[in-house]
Design a protein around this motif. Structure first.
Motif, PDB file in Angstrom:
ATOM      1  N   ALA A  30       0.842  -1.192   0.000  1.00 53.17           N
ATOM      2  CA  ALA A  30       0.000   0.000   0.000  1.00 53.17           C
ATOM      3  C   ALA A  30       0.878   1.244   0.000  1.00 53.17           C
ATOM      4  O   ALA A  30       2.071   1.179   0.281  1.00 53.17           O
ATOM      5  N   SER A  53      -4.273   0.741  -1.768  1.00 54.15           N
ATOM      6  CA  SER A  53      -3.585  -0.483  -2.176  1.00 54.15           C
ATOM      7  C   SER A  53      -2.922  -0.274  -3.531  1.00 54.15           C
ATOM      8  O   SER A  53      -3.411   0.493  -4.359  1.00 54.15           O
ATOM      9  N   HIS A  54      -1.819  -0.963  -3.758  1.00 49.12           N
ATOM     10  CA  HIS A  54      -1.155  -0.876  -5.064  1.00 49.12           C
ATOM     11  C   HIS A  54      -2.009  -1.507  -6.161  1.00 49.12           C
ATOM     12  O   HIS A  54      -1.768  -1.265  -7.340  1.00 49.12           O
ATOM     13  N   TRP A  56      -5.201  -0.864  -6.582  1.00 47.03           N
ATOM     14  CA  TRP A  56      -6.259   0.054  -6.994  1.00 47.03           C
ATOM     15  C   TRP A  56      -5.930   0.670  -8.355  1.00 47.03           C
ATOM     16  O   TRP A  56      -4.780   0.904  -8.695  1.00 47.03           O
TER      17      TRP A  56
END
Length: 88
Positions: A30, A53-54, A56
């Motif tokens: 994140a 979050s990565h 997203w």
């Protein structure tokens, strides 16, 4: 202009009223954005954080940051109006 990745750290900008910083949490997958705003009538700094979050999408991250920025700006404006004697 160099494009930076979501996982790269960015120091806060030295703007007079609005600044932001990005701090990746590599272990959690994140990134936390910190938004800062200084009201016109006080020297107080108002922070807001948004953790995403990565996984997203860019659109979802942008929507979360826009909502947090609007909330922060509204809060700072309410402080300015109160200090100027105008009730929001």
């Amino acid at each position: 202009m160099k494009t930076r990745h979501i996982t790269e750290h960015r120091q806060p900008a030295k703007g007079p009223r609005f600044a932001w910083s990005r701090q990746p949490n590599g272990d959690a997958g994140a990134t936390t954005w910190w938004l800062f705003r200084r009201p016109s009538t006080t020297r107080r700094v108002l922070p807001r954080s948004v953790t995403v979050s990565h996984a997203w999408s860019r659109a979802r991250i942008a929507a979360a940051l826009r909502a947090a920025r609007k909330e922060l700006l509204d809060h700072a404006d309410a402080i300015d109006l109160r200090n100027l004697g105008v009730t929001p």
